[in-house]
Design an enzyme around this catalytic site. Sequence first.
Site, short mmCIF file in Angstrom:
data_model
loop_
_atom_site.label_atom_id
_atom_site.label_comp_id
_atom_site.label_asym_id
_atom_site.label_seq_id
_atom_site.Cartn_x
_atom_site.Cartn_y
_atom_site.Cartn_z
N GLU A 1 0.59 21.13 -7.85
CA GLU A 1 0.29 22.63 -6.93
C GLU A 1 1.08 22.50 -6.49
O GLU A 1 1.65 21.87 -5.79
CB GLU A 1 -1.02 22.40 -6.79
CG GLU A 1 -1.02 24.04 -5.62
CD GLU A 1 -2.24 24.55 -5.37
OE1 GLU A 1 -3.43 23.72 -5.22
OE2 GLU A 1 -2.00 24.74 -3.75
N GLU B 1 1.78 30.21 2.06
CA GLU B 1 0.91 30.81 2.21
C GLU B 1 1.10 30.96 3.82
O GLU B 1 1.78 30.26 4.74
CB GLU B 1 -0.18 29.25 1.81
CG GLU B 1 -0.81 29.25 0.60
CD GLU B 1 -1.20 27.59 0.53
OE1 GLU B 1 -2.57 28.47 0.10
OE2 GLU B 1 -0.66 26.99 0.90
#
Length: 297
Positions: A175, A180
């Site tokens: 990932e 974020e």
Amino acid sequence: MTVHLPHNAVPTRSRRRRTALYAASLLCCSALLATLPGGASAAPGSAPGPAAVAFEDNFDGPAGAAVDGSKWQLETGDNVNNHERQFYTGGNDNAALDGQGNLVITARKENPGNYQCWYGTCEYTSARLNTAGKFAAAYGHVEARVKVPRGQGMWPAFWMLGDDFGNVGWPQSGEIDVMENVGFEPGTVHGTLHGPGYSGVDGIGAGYTLPNGAAFADDFHTFAVDWAPDSITWSVDGNVFQRRTPADLGGKEWVFNKPFFLILNLAVGGYWPGDPDGSTPFPSQLVVDYVRVTTND
């Protein structure tokens, strides 16, 4: 972290990360999930050589229109793994064009469909979309120009999962979290890698903080990675803030030399951001100007 999913889905991560719920078929929408965490310096990092656009969406179209189904699919369901509070809906209920060249992902404090979540009747709706089965690539410059929402409990993200996720699961798939943000850190974003032996709270990453107390929700910013074999470099508005290679993994497996697909979502609540409170504004919006992937073929 073990994932328990309500619809068709498969596991993935932990606290400070998003959990990927993958559908049994990439061609239909189903519940998914995800994870995350993650200093800063400067110097723009663009890959050398002539660039070819491999993927681009400028979100042009009439206000209220759904996203281009040839490029994106919407996931539906909740996310028990991260204890997020939202139910991801399909169609254009929570993800729609604004008629001004933007995609708007809207989180609302509502439940018009009597959706059920891991904690009971869902309190919020939002959207999560990906390019699985439609676009995946290995290497290049991956970027999005985005304006994040503000508020306690908000958790917007632009990230990627290995295209073999459906076969090998998470974290073996790998990932790459391009960006974020959690609402209690309005001036900081995180970029992180997750893989076998370094996933969830053990992800390898760093944060980038705006100067002078500025908040990311105040304006659009460009979040990018420059990705090459055995190297990934993160930047915000052209300012490079970290570079990762296999040497950073302490002998663990580097799983990033293969195709990945793209994901955009706005989560509400969860282990990392915490739940919304009385100060959290709703509706809350993640606004995306464009997403672009260029390669150097």
